[in-house]
Design a protein around this motif. Structure first.
Motif, short mmCIF file in Angstrom:
data_model
loop_
_atom_site.label_atom_id
_atom_site.label_comp_id
_atom_site.label_asym_id
_atom_site.label_seq_id
_atom_site.Cartn_x
_atom_site.Cartn_y
_atom_site.Cartn_z
N ASN A 1 0.61 -1.12 -0.07
CA ASN A 1 0.04 0.62 0.00
C ASN A 1 1.05 1.04 0.07
OD1 ASN A 1 0.99 -0.83 2.55
ND2 ASN A 1 -0.41 0.92 3.03
N ASP A 2 2.14 1.12 -0.51
CA ASP A 2 3.19 2.37 0.45
C ASP A 2 3.67 2.01 -1.54
OD1 ASP A 2 2.76 3.40 2.67
OD2 ASP A 2 4.62 1.02 3.32
N ASN A 3 3.51 1.28 -1.88
CA ASN A 3 3.97 1.38 -3.42
C ASN A 3 3.89 2.56 -4.30
OD1 ASN A 3 5.17 -1.08 -2.91
ND2 ASN A 3 3.87 -2.29 -4.30
N SER A 4 2.71 2.95 -4.87
CA SER A 4 2.02 4.11 -4.48
C SER A 4 2.61 5.18 -4.83
CB SER A 4 0.30 4.32 -5.13
OG SER A 4 0.40 4.33 -3.43
N MET A 5 3.20 5.46 -3.65
CA MET A 5 3.29 6.59 -2.35
C MET A 5 5.16 7.16 -2.36
SD MET A 5 3.09 7.59 1.30
CE MET A 5 4.46 6.32 1.49
N LEU A 6 5.88 5.95 -3.52
CA LEU A 6 7.01 5.54 -3.36
C LEU A 6 6.78 5.85 -4.75
CD1 LEU A 6 7.31 4.69 -0.31
CD2 LEU A 6 8.68 2.85 -1.27
N ALA A 7 6.61 5.65 -5.89
CA ALA A 7 6.77 5.92 -7.31
C ALA A 7 6.26 7.12 -8.33
CB ALA A 7 5.46 4.59 -8.41
N TYR A 8 5.80 7.58 -6.83
CA TYR A 8 5.05 8.83 -7.11
C TYR A 8 6.23 10.05 -6.68
CZ TYR A 8 3.41 13.92 -6.42
OH TYR A 8 3.42 15.44 -6.84
N SER A 9 7.13 10.18 -5.29
CA SER A 9 7.86 10.83 -5.02
C SER A 9 10.03 10.88 -5.67
CB SER A 9 8.04 10.44 -3.48
OG SER A 9 7.53 10.44 -2.67
N GLY A 10 10.68 11.98 -5.73
CA GLY A 10 11.35 12.04 -6.02
C GLY A 10 12.03 10.97 -5.94
N LEU A 11 12.39 10.98 -4.47
CA LEU A 11 13.14 9.65 -3.60
C LEU A 11 12.25 8.55 -3.19
CD1 LEU A 11 16.11 9.25 -3.44
CD2 LEU A 11 16.25 10.02 -2.01
N GLY A 12 12.06 7.71 -4.17
CA GLY A 12 11.00 6.40 -2.76
C GLY A 12 11.96 5.55 -2.37
N VAL A 13 12.12 5.74 -1.26
CA VAL A 13 12.49 4.19 0.37
C VAL A 13 12.41 3.58 1.11
CG1 VAL A 13 14.66 4.74 1.88
CG2 VAL A 13 14.16 6.98 0.62
N CYS A 14 12.68 1.93 0.89
CA CYS A 14 11.65 0.83 1.49
C CYS A 14 12.60 0.83 2.60
CB CYS A 14 11.68 -0.65 -0.04
SG CYS A 14 10.88 -1.61 0.39
N MET A 15 11.63 0.20 3.54
CA MET A 15 12.55 -0.42 4.57
C MET A 15 12.94 -1.76 4.32
SD MET A 15 12.09 2.08 6.83
CE MET A 15 13.23 1.53 7.94
N LYS A 16 14.63 -2.12 5.05
CA LYS A 16 15.26 -3.12 4.98
C LYS A 16 13.96 -4.37 4.80
CE LYS A 16 18.76 -6.40 5.84
NZ LYS A 16 20.26 -6.36 7.26
N ASN A 17 12.89 -4.52 6.46
CA ASN A 17 12.08 -5.27 5.73
C ASN A 17 10.86 -5.51 4.99
OD1 ASN A 17 11.85 -2.81 8.76
ND2 ASN A 17 9.83 -3.37 7.62
N GLY A 18 11.04 -4.36 4.11
CA GLY A 18 10.00 -4.62 3.66
C GLY A 18 9.88 -5.17 2.41
N SER A 19 8.92 -5.30 1.84
CA SER A 19 7.97 -6.69 0.93
C SER A 19 9.01 -6.53 -0.83
CB SER A 19 7.05 -7.20 0.52
OG SER A 19 6.25 -5.21 0.08
#
Length: 269
Positions: free
Chosen positions: A222-240
């Motif tokens: 559910n965070d994918n769209s937010m990361l994709a929109y942003s200039g810099l999208g950061v996923c946590m190491k524990n992320g899917s």
């Protein structure tokens, strides 16, 4: 801050904090430093805005923006203006309940001040208490779809989550909503026209912030769209894995090692 970032927005559970834990002292300090530098800071969650109010009051922080219910609600905290977007129709909610029957899911919806469920188990109790909500158990499942709602959630055994995701990947939903994993034991359905990225875009348009000046953090679908929109999208190491695939950067430490604060200290401070 690198890349001239003007706005940092962060998912909460399994990103900023371990679910039901408090905000760490290092994370709180970084948020205060960001805002002291004139960099906006916002939260984006699947929780209702009233839950976020309770959390930030307990944490002792101020934020500039909050996205709730996976993008169905938005608040500009500087003007206190709120915006509501696309909802789930009652017939869609009923349909999800039928679709999820094979997976032994516990259906849940939010109402003001309460969590509504048909089975009051430990997970529901813990979730409700963490946001100062009461639990409302109903015997008639039709209560859940008597009116529209921003979303419906299903607590499922962690061992069944892969089967849930595989099922909906193989059987795309034809109605006007979509499903996505938000935690290892939580699968949700919301109107397909709204998501965290949608609400984030709306806020940035209001404040005239270009996407390339936004840094967003998340950990799951559910965070994918937010990361994709942003200039810099950061996923946590524990992320899917699906979220890591859309991110520009992956943190070195997971959430339970205060990975957000560690990343921000090394990257931006």
């Amino acid at each position: 801050m690198k890349k001239n970032i003007k706005f940092v927005v962060c998912d909460i559970d399994n990103t900023l904090i371990v679910p039901h834990d408090s905000l760490s002292k290092p994370a709180k300090k970084i948020i205060e430093l960001l805002r002291a530098k004139g960099i906006l800071f916002g939260l984006a969650s699947g929780r209702p805005l009233e839950d976020l109010d309770f959390m930030i009051e307990n944490w002792g922080i101020d934020v500039d923006m909050m996205i709730g219910m996976n993008g169905s609600s938005l608040r500009d905290c500087r003007t206190n203006q709120e915006y509501s977007y696309y909802m789930m129709k009652p017939e869609w909610i009923k349909e999800t309940i039928d679709l999820m029957k094979p997976f032994h899911g516990n259906p849940i919806i939010y109402e003001p001040g309460v969590v509504v469920c048909v089975k009051e188990d430990e997970m529901v109790q813990v979730s409700a208490s963490s946001s100062n909500r009461k639990v409302k158990k109903v015997d008639d499942i039709s209560y859940l779809y008597r009116t529209e709602n921003a979303k419906i959630m299903f607590r499922v055994p962690e061992s069944e989550m892969a089967d849930v995701e595989a099922y909906f990947k193989a059987h795309p939903i034809q109605s006007g909503y979509e499903g996505f994993k938000t935690q290892s034991t939580l699968y949700e359905f919301a109107n397909k026209h709204t998501n965290k990225g949608f609400a984030l875009k709306k806020y940035c348009e209001l404040k005239q912030i270009p996407a390339y000046q936004v840094m967003a953090f998340g950990d799951t679908s559910n965070d994918n769209s937010m990361l994709a929109y942003s200039g810099l999208g950061v996923c946590m190491k524990n992320g899917s894995q699906d979220t890591k695939s859309v991110a520009d950067i992956i943190t070195k430490k997971p959430c339970d090692q205060d990975g957000w604060a560690d990343f921000m200290m090394g990257y931006a401070m």
